[in-house]
Design an enzyme around this catalytic site. Structure first.
Site, PDB file in Angstrom:
ATOM      1  N   CYS A  33      48.528  63.472  77.548  1.00  0.00           N
ATOM      2  CA  CYS A  33      48.759  62.568  76.300  1.00  0.00           C
ATOM      3  C   CYS A  33      49.091  63.607  75.084  1.00  0.00           C
ATOM      4  O   CYS A  33      49.399  63.064  74.055  1.00  0.00           O
ATOM      5  CB  CYS A  33      47.489  62.034  76.297  1.00  0.00           C
ATOM      6  SG  CYS A  33      45.836  63.037  75.886  1.00  0.00           S
ATOM      7  N   ASP A  35      46.861  65.374  73.418  1.00  0.00           N
ATOM      8  CA  ASP A  35      45.625  65.531  72.548  1.00  0.00           C
ATOM      9  C   ASP A  35      45.179  66.932  72.604  1.00  0.00           C
ATOM     10  O   ASP A  35      45.444  67.676  73.675  1.00  0.00           O
ATOM     11  CB  ASP A  35      44.548  64.609  72.811  1.00  0.00           C
ATOM     12  CG  ASP A  35      44.865  62.977  72.567  1.00  0.00           C
ATOM     13  OD1 ASP A  35      45.836  63.054  71.769  1.00  0.00           O
ATOM     14  OD2 ASP A  35      44.134  62.092  73.083  1.00  0.00           O
ATOM     15  N   CYS A  58      41.375  61.224  71.402  1.00  0.00           N
ATOM     16  CA  CYS A  58      40.618  59.663  71.658  1.00  0.00           C
ATOM     17  C   CYS A  58      39.089  60.070  71.605  1.00  0.00           C
ATOM     18  O   CYS A  58      38.694  60.828  71.827  1.00  0.00           O
ATOM     19  CB  CYS A  58      41.231  59.052  72.863  1.00  0.00           C
ATOM     20  SG  CYS A  58      40.461  59.894  74.430  1.00  0.00           S
ATOM     21  N   CYS A 102      40.588  63.143  79.953  1.00  0.00           N
ATOM     22  CA  CYS A 102      40.134  63.637  78.540  1.00  0.00           C
ATOM     23  C   CYS A 102      39.053  64.554  78.504  1.00  0.00           C
ATOM     24  O   CYS A 102      38.592  65.394  77.852  1.00  0.00           O
ATOM     25  CB  CYS A 102      39.335  62.442  77.638  1.00  0.00           C
ATOM     26  SG  CYS A 102      40.584  60.930  77.710  1.00  0.00           S
TER      27      CYS A 102
HETATM   28 FE1  FES Z   1      44.210  62.075  76.114  1.00  0.00          FE
HETATM   29 FE2  FES Z   1      41.822  61.133  75.742  1.00  0.00          FE
HETATM   30  S1  FES Z   1      43.733  59.901  75.748  1.00  0.00           S
HETATM   31  S2  FES Z   1      42.372  62.909  75.538  1.00  0.00           S
END
Ligand code: FES
Length: 123
Positions: A33, A35, A58, A102
């Site tokens: 994602c 992140d 998230c 995550c």
């Molecule tokens: Fe990517 Fe949670 S959606 S770290």
């Protein structure tokens, strides 16, 4: 979607921030994602004396990072390296399947920080 433990660690994350006099830092972005999590370590005699994190991601990523810091503090680097994303998920009481990555982000960032520390402190 999230259980009470996850919501608690998201709303009241433990050990957020940076360590000014840090021993090492790890930064990992999730290939899933994008992140990003930063882990800061204060290491003394091979033991994690302090650990802080910053996560740009998230709710599950923030809760995972928070839980990870509570699990890693006080451990030796070798012990902390063994913390898996499964361990984080277990301590959180579970995450939805789509949010497992995550927890991987948090575990990988800690391992990266430890590897960076070991690279810098090789005899
Ligand atoms: Fe990517 Fe949670 S959606 S770290």
């Amino acid at each position: 979607m999230y259980n009470e433990t996850v919501i608690d660690h998201f709303n009241n994350p433990r050990n957020v921030g940076e360590i000014a006099e840090k021993s090492a830092m790890g930064q990992v972005s999730s290939p899933v994602c994008g992140d990003t999590t930063f882990i800061y370590l204060d290491v003394e005699d091979g033991v994690i004396k302090d650990i802080k994190f910053k996560t740009f991601g998230c709710a599950a990523a923030i809760a995972s990072s928070s839980m990870l810091t509570t699990m890693a503090v006080g451990k030796t680097l070798d012990e902390a390296k063994q913390i898996s994303n499964d361990d984080i998920v277990k301590n959180l009481g579970g995450l939805p399947d789509v949010k497992i990555h995550c927890s991987v982000l948090a575990a990988d960032a800690l391992r990266e920080a430890i590897e960076n520390y070991e690279k810098e402190h090789q005899a």
